[in-house]
Design an enzyme around this catalytic site. Structure first.
Site, PDB file in Angstrom:
ATOM      1  N   ASP A 107       0.848  -1.212   0.000  1.00 46.09           N
ATOM      2  CA  ASP A 107       0.000   0.000   0.000  1.00 46.09           C
ATOM      3  C   ASP A 107       0.874   1.250   0.000  1.00 46.09           C
ATOM      4  OD1 ASP A 107      -3.268   0.119   1.042  1.00 46.09           O
ATOM      5  OD2 ASP A 107      -2.156   1.983   0.811  1.00 46.09           O
ATOM      6  N   THR A 109      -5.121   6.445   0.734  1.00 45.55           N
ATOM      7  CA  THR A 109      -6.381   6.456   1.493  1.00 45.55           C
ATOM      8  C   THR A 109      -6.416   5.369   2.562  1.00 45.55           C
ATOM      9  OG1 THR A 109      -7.403   5.097  -0.230  1.00 45.55           O
ATOM     10  CG2 THR A 109      -7.823   7.465  -0.334  1.00 45.55           C
ATOM     11  N   THR A 119      -2.644   4.682 -11.582  1.00 43.37           N
ATOM     12  CA  THR A 119      -2.722   3.594 -10.592  1.00 43.37           C
ATOM     13  C   THR A 119      -3.431   2.387 -11.200  1.00 43.37           C
ATOM     14  OG1 THR A 119      -2.631   5.070  -8.703  1.00 43.37           O
ATOM     15  CG2 THR A 119      -3.712   2.953  -8.339  1.00 43.37           C
ATOM     16  N   TYR A 166     -11.309   7.302 -13.188  1.00 39.78           N
ATOM     17  CA  TYR A 166     -11.599   6.063 -12.449  1.00 39.78           C
ATOM     18  C   TYR A 166     -12.229   5.032 -13.384  1.00 39.78           C
ATOM     19  CZ  TYR A 166     -13.491   3.160  -8.610  1.00 39.78           C
ATOM     20  OH  TYR A 166     -13.806   2.133  -7.752  1.00 39.78           O
TER      21      TYR A 166
HETATM   22  P1  NAD Z   1      -9.942   2.471  -0.192  1.00 38.82           P
HETATM   23  O1  NAD Z   1      -9.657   3.840  -0.700  1.00 38.82           O
HETATM   24  O2  NAD Z   1     -10.326   2.318   1.236  1.00 38.82           O
HETATM   25  O3  NAD Z   1      -8.703   1.506  -0.457  1.00 38.82           O
HETATM   26  C1  NAD Z   1      -7.803   1.656  -1.525  1.00 38.82           C
HETATM   27  C2  NAD Z   1      -6.401   1.318  -1.018  1.00 38.82           C
HETATM   28  O4  NAD Z   1      -5.481   1.406  -2.131  1.00 38.82           O
HETATM   29  C3  NAD Z   1      -5.904   2.313   0.044  1.00 38.82           C
HETATM   30  O5  NAD Z   1      -5.304   1.611   1.101  1.00 38.82           O
HETATM   31  C4  NAD Z   1      -4.887   3.164  -0.717  1.00 38.82           C
HETATM   32  O6  NAD Z   1      -3.912   3.726   0.121  1.00 38.82           O
HETATM   33  C5  NAD Z   1      -4.342   2.165  -1.707  1.00 38.82           C
HETATM   34  N1  NAD Z   1      -3.752   2.774  -2.900  1.00 38.82           N
HETATM   35  C6  NAD Z   1      -4.294   3.741  -3.687  1.00 38.82           C
HETATM   36  N2  NAD Z   1      -3.459   4.039  -4.707  1.00 38.82           N
HETATM   37  C7  NAD Z   1      -2.367   3.231  -4.576  1.00 38.82           C
HETATM   38  C8  NAD Z   1      -1.160   3.075  -5.312  1.00 38.82           C
HETATM   39  N3  NAD Z   1      -0.885   3.814  -6.398  1.00 38.82           N
HETATM   40  N4  NAD Z   1      -0.253   2.167  -4.872  1.00 38.82           N
HETATM   41  C9  NAD Z   1      -0.489   1.425  -3.747  1.00 38.82           C
HETATM   42  N5  NAD Z   1      -1.615   1.541  -3.006  1.00 38.82           N
HETATM   43  C10 NAD Z   1      -2.546   2.437  -3.426  1.00 38.82           C
HETATM   44  O7  NAD Z   1     -11.073   1.863  -1.141  1.00 38.82           O
HETATM   45  P2  NAD Z   1     -11.880   0.491  -1.068  1.00 38.82           P
HETATM   46  O8  NAD Z   1     -13.301   0.826  -0.970  1.00 38.82           O
HETATM   47  O9  NAD Z   1     -11.275  -0.425  -0.069  1.00 38.82           O
HETATM   48  O10 NAD Z   1     -11.641  -0.073  -2.532  1.00 38.82           O
HETATM   49  C11 NAD Z   1     -10.729  -1.130  -2.799  1.00 38.82           C
HETATM   50  C12 NAD Z   1     -10.820  -1.523  -4.261  1.00 38.82           C
HETATM   51  O11 NAD Z   1     -12.134  -1.977  -4.568  1.00 38.82           O
HETATM   52  C13 NAD Z   1     -10.517  -0.364  -5.229  1.00 38.82           C
HETATM   53  O12 NAD Z   1      -9.766  -0.858  -6.307  1.00 38.82           O
HETATM   54  C14 NAD Z   1     -11.886   0.064  -5.684  1.00 38.82           C
HETATM   55  O13 NAD Z   1     -11.847   0.621  -6.972  1.00 38.82           O
HETATM   56  C15 NAD Z   1     -12.652  -1.246  -5.657  1.00 38.82           C
HETATM   57  N6  NAD Z   1     -14.093  -0.986  -5.476  1.00 38.82           N
HETATM   58  C16 NAD Z   1     -14.601  -0.638  -4.269  1.00 38.82           C
HETATM   59  C17 NAD Z   1     -15.948  -0.382  -4.151  1.00 38.82           C
HETATM   60  C18 NAD Z   1     -16.588  -0.030  -2.831  1.00 38.82           C
HETATM   61  O14 NAD Z   1     -17.799   0.200  -2.785  1.00 38.82           O
HETATM   62  N7  NAD Z   1     -15.881   0.005  -1.725  1.00 38.82           N
HETATM   63  C19 NAD Z   1     -16.792  -0.460  -5.267  1.00 38.82           C
HETATM   64  C20 NAD Z   1     -16.227  -0.788  -6.489  1.00 38.82           C
HETATM   65  C21 NAD Z   1     -14.873  -1.064  -6.590  1.00 38.82           C
END
Ligand code: NAD
Ligand code: UDP
Length: 315
Positions: free
Chosen positions: A32, A36, A91, A144
């Site tokens: 990570d 976020t 990313t 995105y």
């Molecule tokens: P989140 O923001 O809590 O988690 C994302 C994590 O990725 C964070 O820990 C952040 O620090 C890390 N990160 C971001 N950019 C990075 C990079 N360049 N290198 C290394 N780490 C990086 O979001 P989440 O809700 O836990 O989402 C996780 C995944 O699931 C994402 O890919 C998101 O697109 C996908 N997703 C989530 C949802 C939802 O409703 N939560 C819906 C659709 C897709």
């Protein structure tokens, strides 16, 4: 014991997935950049000998010994992914190339966390995997949506060209403990506002709909997809089919928190999808998966989690 890499492992879904995989006896490597994600989310695992933390940005290459990769790294909340849209797109795009190259080198299986946003502002309802979507390529959500669409393309092409074991899941709105208090998405905003008796901020008139899935169900779906024995590559929708308008959702949160908050209406951001609900028949057919957790109970657990967070922030 498998060596499982979770990119974005310090985030909301990633840390819940890490918790489950550790319970199942796997060795978990969390990668990570903490954009976020938070130390708080992974603090319970730091003493576990089956857990390793690597601070790294997936935009940059990395070589590691791994058997499975869950590629979750990417900010998921609109205010966070719009903060630096070029970085968000990188990313998704450079990140998936780096992870697919790693999978190719190590013979690892890889699962990509895609999203309902690949359907954009959908014209087909509920959304089914065969629908190609309605995405604006030049809007504020494009970094995105298009990044995630491109990542899906890399996944299928690496599978076709190199035979990499790829799995694509399209995640719909998911909520639960370990969401960041400043995440900016609707569930955390409304709960935190309600618990503090502040105004509940509805964007637009609140008639837009979403379908919310509790995180433990989603995590079970991710693991089922990674481990499915049918050689089913997806893409597959994972989400809850219980659709609710944002206005109804605000009222529900006020009720569940016993709050004195008032509802206020604010401008609707552009390209905000009007209606969203997954068709999950494919997930059930291929994985035997469907959400089982009661959404109101999930909301109660999330409310309790944010109560703790608010208390911690005060101290
Ligand atoms: P989140 O923001 O809590 O988690 C994302 C994590 O990725 C964070 O820990 C952040 O620090 C890390 N990160 C971001 N950019 C990075 C990079 N360049 N290198 C290394 N780490 C990086 O979001 P989440 O809700 O836990 O989402 C996780 C995944 O699931 C994402 O890919 C998101 O697109 C996908 N997703 C989530 C949802 C939802 O409703 N939560 C819906 C659709 C897709
Ligand atoms: N939303 C809202 N108030 C908020 C945050 C979000 O009305 O404080 C709306 C947002 O405009 C969208 C829906 O709630 O219509 C879901 O937003 P979220 O950011 O959680 O996820 P999205 O599904 O839009 O990516």
């Amino acid at each position: 014991m498998k060596k499982v890499l979770i990119t974005g492992g310090a985030g909301f879904i990633g840390s819940n997935l890490a918790n489950k995989l550790l319970e199942l006896g796997e060795y978990v490597i969390c990668l990570d950049n903490f954009f976020t994600g938070s130390n708080r989310n992974i603090a319970p695992f730091l003493e576990n000998k089956n857990f390793k933390l690597i601070k790294h940005d997936i935009v940059d290459k990395i070589s590691l010994d791994v058997d499975e990769i869950y590629n979750l790294a990417c900010p998921a909340s609109p205010p966070h992914y719009q903060f630096d849209p070029i970085k968000t797109a990188k990313t998704s795009v450079f990140g998936i190339i780096n992870m697919l190259e790693l999978a190719k080198d190590k013979g690892a299986k890889i699962l990509q966390a895609s999203t309902s946003e690949v359907y954009g502002n959908p014209l087909v309802h509920p959304q089914i995997e065969t629908y190609f979507g309605n995405v604006n390529p030049i809007g504020i959500r494009s970094c995105y949506d298009e990044g995630k669409r491109m990542a899906e393309t890399f996944m299928v092409d690496y599978n076709r060209k190199y035979g990499i074991q790829t799995r694509i899941v399209r995640i719909f709105n998911t909520f639960g403990p370990n969401m960041n208090i400043n995440d900016g998405r609707v569930v955390s905003n409304f709960i935190v506002q309600a618990l503090q008796n502040k105004d509940i901020t509805i964007y637009g008139d609140g008639s837009q709909t979403r379908s919310f899935c509790y995180v433990s169900d989603l995590v079970d779906g991710l693991i089922s997809m990674m481990n499915n024995k049918n050689n089913f590559l997806g893409p597959v929708n994972l989400g809850n089919t219980h659709e609710i308008s944002v206005l109804e959702f605000a009222k529900k949160i006020i009720k569940l928190t016993n709050s004195n908050s008032k509802i206020v209406f604010m401008p609707l951001p552009s390209d905000d999808p009007v209606q969203r609900k997954p068709d999950i028949s494919l997930a059930y057919e291929q994985l035997g998966w469907r959400p089982l957790f009661d959404v109101d109970l999930g909301l109660q657990k999330t409310i309790d989690y944010f109560k703790e967070q608010i208390k911690e922030n005060k101290n």
